[in-house]
Design an enzyme around this catalytic site. Structure first.
Site, mmCIF file in Angstrom:
data_model
loop_
_atom_site.group_PDB
_atom_site.id
_atom_site.type_symbol
_atom_site.label_atom_id
_atom_site.label_comp_id
_atom_site.label_asym_id
_atom_site.label_seq_id
_atom_site.Cartn_x
_atom_site.Cartn_y
_atom_site.Cartn_z
ATOM 1 N N LYS A 1 -8.714 5.453 -19.580
ATOM 2 C CA LYS A 1 -8.489 5.958 -20.878
ATOM 3 C C LYS A 1 -7.918 6.002 -21.933
ATOM 4 C CE LYS A 1 -12.974 6.928 -18.649
ATOM 5 N NZ LYS A 1 -13.284 7.910 -17.968
ATOM 6 N N TYR B 1 -16.758 16.038 -15.836
ATOM 7 C CA TYR B 1 -16.874 14.737 -16.531
ATOM 8 C C TYR B 1 -17.785 14.960 -14.754
ATOM 9 C CZ TYR B 1 -16.511 9.338 -15.194
ATOM 10 O OH TYR B 1 -16.909 8.290 -15.564
ATOM 11 N N ARG C 1 1.002 -1.332 -0.246
ATOM 12 C CA ARG C 1 0.082 0.007 0.300
ATOM 13 C C ARG C 1 0.607 0.992 0.017
ATOM 14 N NH1 ARG C 1 -1.602 1.500 4.821
ATOM 15 N NH2 ARG C 1 -2.820 -0.786 5.546
ATOM 16 N N ASP D 1 -7.735 18.470 -14.668
ATOM 17 C CA ASP D 1 -8.200 17.056 -15.223
ATOM 18 C C ASP D 1 -7.683 16.888 -17.038
ATOM 19 O OD1 ASP D 1 -9.116 14.386 -16.047
ATOM 20 O OD2 ASP D 1 -10.624 14.986 -14.749
HETATM 21 C C1 LIG Z 1 -13.481 8.509 -16.461
HETATM 22 C C2 LIG Z 1 -13.295 10.004 -16.196
HETATM 23 C C3 LIG Z 1 -13.316 10.136 -14.727
HETATM 24 C C4 LIG Z 1 -13.058 9.151 -14.200
HETATM 25 O O1 LIG Z 1 -12.072 7.698 -14.176
HETATM 26 P P1 LIG Z 1 -12.896 6.040 -13.938
HETATM 27 O O2 LIG Z 1 -11.691 5.744 -13.574
HETATM 28 O O3 LIG Z 1 -13.839 5.568 -14.716
HETATM 29 O O4 LIG Z 1 -13.041 6.623 -12.278
HETATM 30 C C5 LIG Z 1 -12.393 11.449 -14.911
HETATM 31 N N1 LIG Z 1 -12.180 11.858 -15.503
HETATM 32 C C6 LIG Z 1 -12.465 11.973 -16.743
HETATM 33 C C7 LIG Z 1 -12.409 13.326 -17.396
HETATM 34 C C8 LIG Z 1 -13.325 11.250 -17.554
HETATM 35 O O5 LIG Z 1 -13.770 10.596 -18.431
#
Ligand SMILES: *Cc1c(COP(=O)(O)O)cnc(C)c1O
Length: 380
Positions: free
Chosen positions: A195, A98, A46, A170
């Site tokens: 992604k 998001y 961890r 982000d």
């Molecule tokens: C998918 C996404 C998230 C969240 O991520 P997860 O891996 O689904 O928990 C946060 N910000 C953006 C812009 C995203 O596309």
């Protein structure tokens, strides 16, 4: 070293145990101490793990940061970053985000005694007016999802710096290949590595990257204390995906721009929201701030929601599914799928219409993708 080289080599020398060329999966919870009070480099997974460290170092290098932290999901990265705030602090956050981040901030962060202001950060004066003495974090996302609006990161970072407020971006949609928030003055970069960074739709993960030592120490403490870190096997998969990020992003970018231009010329389409098109209201900012546009964008149907549903059901190569950033093409309906975690009033206020479709253009041959959209539009 350049991006393509760093993505293959940063943080990834031959393994010290046997000289393995690629970082092995250290699927282990604990590590032997060298003596009483003398842990080795790692003591408990961890707190730190060699496979995770390889991924964290590589991401830090690609974003131009000094420290990277990876998490079990993108939302775990979001939750860990929001844990920098304490009761009584004020968060200024963009109002077009998001859906999962919106849900976490409204349902969890606000309930923890943190004061939250959602504002349209395209308007810099609104940011200046919203900052209070207790503002402790400014949260951005650009391009936004699904509206493809852009925020001027350098301008926002400059305002925040006047007040010594940390900023977060982000960067999931563009990845460090196309946009470098730290170089524009942002303090914390966030990714859903689910992604483009992993890119193969087979892992969920998240990341934070910083260059400030005090922020790094606090985020490392939170990652260990909250236990939000990513498992070694998943780190291995994300690291493998990361090696081809540059070639994948070039292919996504080229295909998506071709698909956007095709759609813009069709009478069935009311509008195309893609920052690489001259018709995008912030095209000039896109060219200044980003080196490419990625593979995800949205468009609206002239025939309304019914036409959108027909198209969503008729594509064959574009799979009807949530998520984005994988090698395969996906299509989805933000109103009823990805953004359903926002209440209807919030979706309307953000300007997400029911006739909107979002696509994640993969790296298949572009002519096959255009043929698929052509047949789906002709039938609708
Ligand atoms: C998918 C996404 C998230 C969240 O991520 P997860 O891996 O689904 O928990 C946060 N910000 C953006 C812009 C995203 O596309």
């Amino acid at each position: 070293m350049r991006f393509e080289t760093l993505s293959i080599h940063a943080g990834q020398g031959p393994d010290p145990a046997y000289g393995a060329v690629m970082p092995p999966i250290y699927q282990v919870s604990t590590f032997a101490f060298e003596g009483v009070g003398k842990p080795g480099e790692f003591d408990y997974s961890r707190s730190g793990n060699p496979t995770r460290k390889a991924l964290e170092s590589c991401l830090a290098a690609l974003e131009g940061g000094t420290s990277g932290f990876v998490f079990g999901t993108g939302m775990a990265a979001v939750a860990t970053a929001l844990s920098l705030l304490r009761a009584g602090d004020h968060l200024v956050i963009h109002n077009d985000l998001y859906g999962g981040t919106y849900r976490l901030v409204t349902e969890v962060t606000a309930a923890q005694g943190i004061d939250v202001s959602f504002v349209d950060m395209r308007n810099l004066d609104v940011i200046r007016e919203t900052i209070q003495d207790n503002t402790r974090l400014i949260w951005t996302e650009t391009p936004t999802n699904p509206l493809m609006n852009l925020l001027d990161l350098a301008a926002i970072a400059a305002i925040a710096q006047e007040h010594a407020i940390p900023t977060l971006c982000d960067n999931t949609f563009l990845t460090p290949y196309y946009q470098n928030p730290l170089a524009l003055g942002i303090d914390i970069v966030l990714h859903s590595t689910t992604k483009y960074i992993n890119g193969h739709s087979d892992v969920i993960g998240g990341a934070l990257v910083v260059k400030d030592a005090a922020l790094a120490e606090r985020i490392g403490f939170l990652q260990n204390t909250l236990g939000s870190c990513q498992a070694p096997f998943d780190c291995f998969l994300v690291l493998r995906g990361l090696k081809t990020l540059a070639v994948r992003m070039d292919a996504h970018n080229k295909n998506a721009l071709a698909v956007a231009r095709f759609l813009e010329a069709r009478p069935e389409i009311r509008c195309v929201l893609h920052p690489g098109l001259e018709s995008h209201p912030q095209h000039a900012l896109a060219q200044r701030q980003m080196r490419g546009y990625g593979g995800t964008f949205s468009f609206c149907m002239a025939g309304g929601a019914d036409a959108a549903f027909r198209l969503l059901e008729r594509t064959k190569l574009f799979t009807l599914a949530e998520s984005l950033g994988g090698v395969e093409s996906l299509i989805e309906h933000p109103w009823s799928m990805t953004h359903v975690s926002m209440p209807e009033s919030a979706r309307r206020a953000a300007g997400i219409p029911e006739d909107m479709i979002r696509i994640s253009v993969g790296i298949e041959h572009v002519d096959d993708l255009l043929d698929d959209l052509e047949q789906a539009l002709s039938d609708s």
